[in-house]
Design a protein around this motif. Sequence first.
Motif, PDB file in Angstrom:
ATOM      1  N   ASN A 150       4.636  -6.999   8.101  1.00 38.12           N
ATOM      2  CA  ASN A 150       5.167  -7.736   6.946  1.00 38.12           C
ATOM      3  C   ASN A 150       6.672  -7.948   7.012  1.00 38.12           C
ATOM      4  OD1 ASN A 150       2.705  -7.987   5.200  1.00 38.12           O
ATOM      5  ND2 ASN A 150       2.761  -5.761   5.335  1.00 38.12           N
ATOM      6  N   GLU A 151       7.311  -7.341   8.031  1.00 39.48           N
ATOM      7  CA  GLU A 151       8.749  -7.423   8.244  1.00 39.48           C
ATOM      8  C   GLU A 151       9.554  -6.853   7.080  1.00 39.48           C
ATOM      9  OE1 GLU A 151       9.682 -11.437   9.247  1.00 39.48           O
ATOM     10  OE2 GLU A 151       8.743 -11.290  11.225  1.00 39.48           O
ATOM     11  N   ARG A 152       8.928  -6.033   6.263  1.00 46.59           N
ATOM     12  CA  ARG A 152       9.594  -5.321   5.173  1.00 46.59           C
ATOM     13  C   ARG A 152       8.615  -4.312   4.587  1.00 46.59           C
ATOM     14  NH1 ARG A 152       9.012  -8.148  -0.204  1.00 46.59           N
ATOM     15  NH2 ARG A 152       7.414  -9.744   0.065  1.00 46.59           N
ATOM     16  N   LEU A 153       9.156  -3.427   3.743  1.00 43.84           N
ATOM     17  CA  LEU A 153       8.312  -2.424   3.105  1.00 43.84           C
ATOM     18  C   LEU A 153       7.713  -2.993   1.828  1.00 43.84           C
ATOM     19  CD1 LEU A 153       7.270   0.501   2.860  1.00 43.84           C
ATOM     20  CD2 LEU A 153       9.389   1.057   1.652  1.00 43.84           C
ATOM     21  N   LEU A 154       6.386  -3.112   1.800  1.00 46.34           N
ATOM     22  CA  LEU A 154       5.684  -3.582   0.608  1.00 46.34           C
ATOM     23  C   LEU A 154       5.011  -2.399  -0.079  1.00 46.34           C
ATOM     24  CD1 LEU A 154       3.930  -6.824   1.927  1.00 46.34           C
ATOM     25  CD2 LEU A 154       6.001  -6.675   0.543  1.00 46.34           C
ATOM     26  N   LEU A 155       5.161  -2.315  -1.396  1.00 48.99           N
ATOM     27  CA  LEU A 155       4.500  -1.254  -2.144  1.00 48.99           C
ATOM     28  C   LEU A 155       3.029  -1.593  -2.295  1.00 48.99           C
ATOM     29  CD1 LEU A 155       7.209  -0.547  -4.875  1.00 48.99           C
ATOM     30  CD2 LEU A 155       6.833   0.641  -2.716  1.00 48.99           C
ATOM     31  N   ARG A 156       2.175  -0.836  -1.633  1.00 49.90           N
ATOM     32  CA  ARG A 156       0.739  -1.123  -1.579  1.00 49.90           C
ATOM     33  C   ARG A 156      -0.014  -0.273  -2.593  1.00 49.90           C
ATOM     34  NH1 ARG A 156      -1.077  -2.988   3.440  1.00 49.90           N
ATOM     35  NH2 ARG A 156      -3.134  -2.784   2.471  1.00 49.90           N
ATOM     36  N   LYS A 157      -0.361  -0.844  -3.726  1.00 50.41           N
ATOM     37  CA  LYS A 157      -1.125  -0.112  -4.739  1.00 50.41           C
ATOM     38  C   LYS A 157      -2.601  -0.002  -4.378  1.00 50.41           C
ATOM     39  CE  LYS A 157       1.972  -1.231  -8.567  1.00 50.41           C
ATOM     40  NZ  LYS A 157       2.103  -1.822  -9.923  1.00 50.41           N
ATOM     41  N   ASP A 158      -3.023  -0.821  -3.404  1.00 49.64           N
ATOM     42  CA  ASP A 158      -4.420  -0.779  -2.971  1.00 49.64           C
ATOM     43  C   ASP A 158      -4.663   0.269  -1.882  1.00 49.64           C
ATOM     44  OD1 ASP A 158      -2.777  -2.265  -1.239  1.00 49.64           O
ATOM     45  OD2 ASP A 158      -4.525  -3.247  -0.353  1.00 49.64           O
ATOM     46  N   TRP A 159      -3.620   0.965  -1.485  1.00 44.22           N
ATOM     47  CA  TRP A 159      -3.688   1.936  -0.402  1.00 44.22           C
ATOM     48  C   TRP A 159      -3.343   3.308  -0.980  1.00 44.22           C
ATOM     49  CZ3 TRP A 159      -0.736   0.932   4.836  1.00 44.22           C
ATOM     50  CH2 TRP A 159      -1.130   1.897   5.775  1.00 44.22           C
ATOM     51  N   THR A 160      -4.356   4.154  -1.171  1.00 49.41           N
ATOM     52  CA  THR A 160      -4.170   5.445  -1.858  1.00 49.41           C
ATOM     53  C   THR A 160      -3.113   6.309  -1.186  1.00 49.41           C
ATOM     54  OG1 THR A 160      -6.485   5.411  -2.548  1.00 49.41           O
ATOM     55  CG2 THR A 160      -5.327   7.514  -2.700  1.00 49.41           C
ATOM     56  N   HIS A 161      -3.205   6.472   0.126  1.00 49.77           N
ATOM     57  CA  HIS A 161      -2.292   7.374   0.831  1.00 49.77           C
ATOM     58  C   HIS A 161      -0.903   6.776   1.035  1.00 49.77           C
ATOM     59  CE1 HIS A 161      -6.187   9.286   2.258  1.00 49.77           C
ATOM     60  NE2 HIS A 161      -5.561  10.211   1.575  1.00 49.77           N
ATOM     61  N   PHE A 162      -0.743   5.509   0.681  1.00 49.54           N
ATOM     62  CA  PHE A 162       0.582   4.895   0.774  1.00 49.54           C
ATOM     63  C   PHE A 162       1.574   5.632  -0.123  1.00 49.54           C
ATOM     64  CE2 PHE A 162       3.926   1.952  -0.415  1.00 49.54           C
ATOM     65  CZ  PHE A 162       4.243   1.341   0.789  1.00 49.54           C
ATOM     66  N   GLN A 163       1.064   6.185  -1.224  1.00 46.77           N
ATOM     67  CA  GLN A 163       1.929   6.885  -2.180  1.00 46.77           C
ATOM     68  C   GLN A 163       2.535   8.151  -1.580  1.00 46.77           C
ATOM     69  OE1 GLN A 163       2.182   4.979  -4.813  1.00 46.77           O
ATOM     70  NE2 GLN A 163       0.483   3.724  -4.068  1.00 46.77           N
ATOM     71  N   LEU A 164       2.029   8.603  -0.432  1.00 46.48           N
ATOM     72  CA  LEU A 164       2.492   9.853   0.170  1.00 46.48           C
ATOM     73  C   LEU A 164       3.590   9.648   1.206  1.00 46.48           C
ATOM     74  CD1 LEU A 164      -1.004  11.526   0.772  1.00 46.48           C
ATOM     75  CD2 LEU A 164       0.564  11.940  -1.130  1.00 46.48           C
ATOM     76  N   PHE A 165       3.989   8.410   1.452  1.00 48.58           N
ATOM     77  CA  PHE A 165       4.929   8.178   2.533  1.00 48.58           C
ATOM     78  C   PHE A 165       6.335   8.675   2.166  1.00 48.58           C
ATOM     79  CE2 PHE A 165       6.607   4.635   0.195  1.00 48.58           C
ATOM     80  CZ  PHE A 165       7.841   4.359   0.765  1.00 48.58           C
ATOM     81  N   GLY A 166       7.099   9.007   3.203  1.00 49.65           N
ATOM     82  CA  GLY A 166       8.474   9.477   3.010  1.00 49.65           C
ATOM     83  C   GLY A 166       9.323   9.069   4.205  1.00 49.65           C
ATOM     84  N   LEU A 167      10.433   9.750   4.400  1.00 51.62           N
ATOM     85  CA  LEU A 167      11.327   9.401   5.506  1.00 51.62           C
ATOM     86  C   LEU A 167      10.667   9.617   6.872  1.00 51.62           C
ATOM     87  CD1 LEU A 167      14.845  10.739   4.453  1.00 51.62           C
ATOM     88  CD2 LEU A 167      14.040   8.398   4.513  1.00 51.62           C
ATOM     89  N   GLY A 168       9.697  10.525   6.927  1.00 52.48           N
ATOM     90  CA  GLY A 168       9.029  10.794   8.198  1.00 52.48           C
ATOM     91  C   GLY A 168       8.400   9.561   8.805  1.00 52.48           C
ATOM     92  N   GLU A 169       7.888   8.670   7.958  1.00 52.53           N
ATOM     93  CA  GLU A 169       7.261   7.439   8.458  1.00 52.53           C
ATOM     94  C   GLU A 169       8.299   6.510   9.105  1.00 52.53           C
ATOM     95  OE1 GLU A 169       4.442   9.505   7.193  1.00 52.53           O
ATOM     96  OE2 GLU A 169       5.862   9.012   5.593  1.00 52.53           O
TER      97      GLU A 169
END
Length: 201
Positions: free
Chosen positions: A34-53
Motif C-alpha cells: 500500500n506504500e503506507r501504513l493503513l489502519l486495518r480494522k478487518d485484521w484482528t492481529h493488526f492491533q498488536l503491531f509495534g516498532l518490531g514490525e
Amino acid sequence: ILFVFCYFLLSLSPISDADSLDYHLGIPIDIINNERLLLRKDWTHFQLFGLGEFYILFGILCGTTIFGQIVNFYSLISIIYLMVINIRSNKLDNQGYLLLYFLSAPIFLWLVYSSKVYLFPCLLIVFIFRYVFTDKKINDIVLFTLASYLSFILACKVSFFYEVIIIFCLFVFKKINQIRIKQFCYFFFLSGLVILFPFYL
C-alpha cells in the motif's frame, strides 16, 4: 560455543510459526503493497503491531525476511556478554554452569526462531538493570538514554507495559538521591513522543 552456534543456525532458518506469518511479516508486506501504513480494522492481529514490525519492514526492503531473527540472535549474544561481565565482576562460582542453565532455557528456542523482535527490548532491560543495581554515576545524558530505552521498550510491544512500570519505579526508588524525578519523567514522555510520532504521519 556449541549452544551459540546452534542458536545462530536456528536464526537462519525459514519462518514458519503462525505469529510471524500472520502479522510480524504480514504487516510489513501490507505496508509495502500500500506504500503506507493503513489502519486495518478487518485484521484482528493488526492491533498488536509495534516498532518490531518496522525492523522486519527494513529487513524485507533490504531483501531478507529473517532480519527479526538475526536481531534476536545478536540480542541474545549481547545479553550473554553482559551476564559474563556481571558474573566475573561478582566473582561467582560455577560460571559455566550459570551460563549453561541460562542458554538451555527452552523459551530461547522460540524467541530466536521467531520474527518477533522480543530479545532486543529484553537486552535494553538488562542494560537498564545494570544501572539500577550498581553505583554507576548518572548524568543528564545517561538519564535521557535510559528514559529513551524505557519508551522504546514500551513502543516495541505493549505487553512490556508492566515491566516498564516496574523498572521505572525501581529506578526512581534506587536512584532517588542521584536523579531529579521530574526531569526523568520529562525525558521519558519526550522520548516517547519522538519515538511514537512516525506512527501518526
